[in-house]
Design an enzyme around this catalytic site. Structure first.
Site, PDB file in Angstrom:
ATOM      1  CE  LYS A 190      13.674   6.312  -2.409  1.00 43.36           C
ATOM      2  NZ  LYS A 190      12.370   6.867  -2.108  1.00 43.36           N
ATOM      3  CE  LYS A 244      12.005   0.064  -0.558  1.00 45.32           C
ATOM      4  NZ  LYS A 244      11.344   1.066   0.177  1.00 45.32           N
ATOM      5  CE  LYS A 267       4.614   4.141  -3.526  1.00 50.09           C
ATOM      6  NZ  LYS A 267       5.633   4.772  -2.678  1.00 50.09           N
TER       7      LYS A 267
HETATM    8  N1  AQP Z   1       8.851  -3.855  -0.017  1.00 51.03           N
HETATM    9  C1  AQP Z   1       8.302  -3.390   1.081  1.00 51.03           C
HETATM   10  N2  AQP Z   1       8.007  -4.217   2.108  1.00 51.03           N
HETATM   11  C2  AQP Z   1       7.424  -3.728   3.242  1.00 51.03           C
HETATM   12  N3  AQP Z   1       7.093  -2.431   3.411  1.00 51.03           N
HETATM   13  C3  AQP Z   1       7.361  -1.578   2.413  1.00 51.03           C
HETATM   14  N4  AQP Z   1       7.164  -0.249   2.241  1.00 51.03           N
HETATM   15  C4  AQP Z   1       7.618   0.131   1.031  1.00 51.03           C
HETATM   16  N5  AQP Z   1       8.124  -0.934   0.377  1.00 51.03           N
HETATM   17  C5  AQP Z   1       7.983  -2.002   1.201  1.00 51.03           C
HETATM   18  C6  AQP Z   1       6.518   0.623   3.228  1.00 51.03           C
HETATM   19  O1  AQP Z   1       5.468   1.327   2.578  1.00 51.03           O
HETATM   20  C7  AQP Z   1       5.309   2.599   3.203  1.00 51.03           C
HETATM   21  C8  AQP Z   1       5.190   3.681   2.187  1.00 51.03           C
HETATM   22  O2  AQP Z   1       6.353   3.761   1.417  1.00 51.03           O
HETATM   23  P1  AQP Z   1       6.758   5.124   0.729  1.00 51.03           P
HETATM   24  O3  AQP Z   1       5.731   5.518  -0.228  1.00 51.03           O
HETATM   25  O4  AQP Z   1       7.101   6.130   1.747  1.00 51.03           O
HETATM   26  O5  AQP Z   1       8.046   4.818  -0.062  1.00 51.03           O
HETATM   27  P2  AQP Z   1       9.207   3.809   0.086  1.00 51.03           P
HETATM   28  O6  AQP Z   1       9.359   3.234   1.420  1.00 51.03           O
HETATM   29  O7  AQP Z   1      10.413   4.496  -0.439  1.00 51.03           O
HETATM   30  O8  AQP Z   1       8.640   2.689  -0.888  1.00 51.03           O
HETATM   31  P3  AQP Z   1       8.934   2.497  -2.383  1.00 51.03           P
HETATM   32  O9  AQP Z   1       7.937   1.608  -2.951  1.00 51.03           O
HETATM   33  O10 AQP Z   1      10.358   2.116  -2.553  1.00 51.03           O
HETATM   34  O11 AQP Z   1       8.664   3.937  -2.988  1.00 51.03           O
HETATM   35  P4  AQP Z   1       9.616   4.872  -3.818  1.00 51.03           P
HETATM   36  O12 AQP Z   1      10.065   4.022  -4.952  1.00 51.03           O
HETATM   37  O13 AQP Z   1       8.748   6.005  -4.234  1.00 51.03           O
HETATM   38  O14 AQP Z   1      10.718   5.316  -2.938  1.00 51.03           O
HETATM   39  C9  AQP Z   1       6.507   2.787   4.142  1.00 51.03           C
HETATM   40  O15 AQP Z   1       6.069   2.552   5.468  1.00 51.03           O
HETATM   41  C10 AQP Z   1       7.456   1.714   3.726  1.00 51.03           C
HETATM   42  O16 AQP Z   1       8.251   1.266   4.785  1.00 51.03           O
END
Ligand code: AQP
Length: 334
Positions: free
Chosen positions: A114, A197, A200
């Site tokens: 990040k 992956k 968001k």
């Molecule tokens: N692509 C994915 N496949 C499976 N699980 C996923 N999770 C996120 N992306 C995938 C799971 O969703 C939960 C919540 O995620 P988060 O909001 O804590 O943020 P993250 O893991 O960092 O997901 P993003 O979408 O990439 O968000 P941003 O962009 O805000 O950082 C977690 O349990 C995660 O494992």
């Protein structure tokens, strides 16, 4: 016997959850409320580790909470709350920060990924300490299990290490949680870049399937998903990452094992298969979107539901924090 406790969180960092969040996390949360003492939070303190507009944060926190209820979390059975409503999260995080080595925190790959976006020196200290706040979220509730996607494995190892360190230094206080990761959906990938992956903040609009999106655009995106050379629907992560991702999605959404899907689409090419995946995604998301819209139409009621969750969560958090304060050696307040 008391039910095992489950705790998990999700960031309000977008105007909708995506399919990876849904399959990797939220759907398990709904299932686990049947068998666990369930605590789920919208982690707004984590969201501000990257620059965030106050109005967007307020809107997204409500949208996140509404989606959780709309996906099937029952406020009677699950304690659903907003992280910043329970002050003990930041308080315990500070104690744990003081137990964490710089080198140990520096090994967290999510920070490296990040911060690469801003340049490491422009990234906030909050982004660096993000996993320690996450450890506090989990340890505070004495959670037994934490359902997450594969990207969170390393953070859960840190949580266990910090819990163990505290117990060793100050006496038994924290339960050490186990990650709960469903192998089949641990990493849903980007439709346009099927080795990355679905995320968001980093997926392009064409690569991400949003829970709150209308069926038309959802179908289009699935039909335009990057597929691989050849035309056979086969599960082969290395040579066919695009089709393999769609197979994983279809299997998770319909409950059909992957080998059965492969047999069903033999000789039919990618088109028919993609159409069915698009249908399954739209069918799953439409009722969640409709329920979310209803919940958001009555903000007062939604805020009331979250206040009830915060009250229940606070009771548990206060109990743990009282022990922590005493064990660390802070004077009692009279
Ligand atoms: N692509 C994915 N496949 C499976 N699980 C996923 N999770 C996120 N992306 C995938 C799971 O969703 C939960 C919540 O995620 P988060 O909001 O804590 O943020 P993250 O893991 O960092 O997901 P993003 O979408 O990439 O968000 P941003 O962009 O805000 O950082 C977690 O349990 C995660 O494992």
């Amino acid at each position: 016997m008391a039910r095992p406790r489950v705790l998990s969180g999700i960031q309000p960092t977008a105007d909708s959850f995506h399919l990876g969040n849904y399959l990797g996390a939220v759907r398990q949360w709904v299932t686990m409320q049947e068998t666990h003492d369930a605590f789920y939070c919208v982690v707004d303190l984590h969201a501000i580790t990257v620059p965030t507009e106050p109005d967007a944060l307020r809107r997204r926190s409500r949208v996140a909470a509404a989606q959780l209820f709309a996906a099937g979390l029952d406020p009677e059975r699950s304690t659903v709350f907003v992280q910043s409503h329970v002050r003990e999260h930041t308080e315990l995080a500070w104690v744990l920060i003081c137990l964490t080595g710089m080198g140990e925190a520096g090994r967290m790959t999510q920070f490296k990924d990040k911060s690469a976006k801003f340049g490491e020196s422009a990234a906030s200290v909050g982004l660096f300490t993000y996993p320690i706040l996450q450890a506090a979220d989990i340890l505070l509730y004495q959670a037994d299990r934490v359902p997450v996607g594969a990207d969170q494995k390393q953070h859960l190892e840190l949580t266990r290490d910090l819990g163990q360190r505290f117990n060793h230094r100050f006496g038994d206080t924290f339960r050490l949680p186990e990650p709960y990761i469903l192998k089949e959906v641990e990493k849903i990938t980007d439709l346009q870049d099927p080795t990355a992956k679905m995320s968001k903040s980093s997926s392009s609009p064409a690569g991400i399937l949003d829970v709150l999106e209308q069926p038309g655009p959802l179908r289009k995106k699935v039909m335009r998903a990057v597929t691989d050379t050849g035309s056979e629907v086969l599960f082969d992560e290395e040579n066919k990452p695009g089709i393999s991702n769609l197979l994983r999605i279809q299997s998770a959404l319909t409950g059909t094992p992957i080998p059965e899907l492969v047999a069903r689409y033999e000789g039919q090419g990618y088109g028919t298969f993609k159409k069915d995946v698009a249908e399954a995604v739209a069918e799953t998301f439409t009722p969640i979107r409709e329920r979310t819209e209803k919940l958001l139409a009555d903000e007062k009621e939604l805020d009331r539901m979250l206040a009830v969750g915060a009250g229940r969560a606070s009771a548990v958090a206060k109990e743990t924090m009282a022990q922590v304060r005493d064990k660390v050696g802070f004077l009692p307040t009279l």
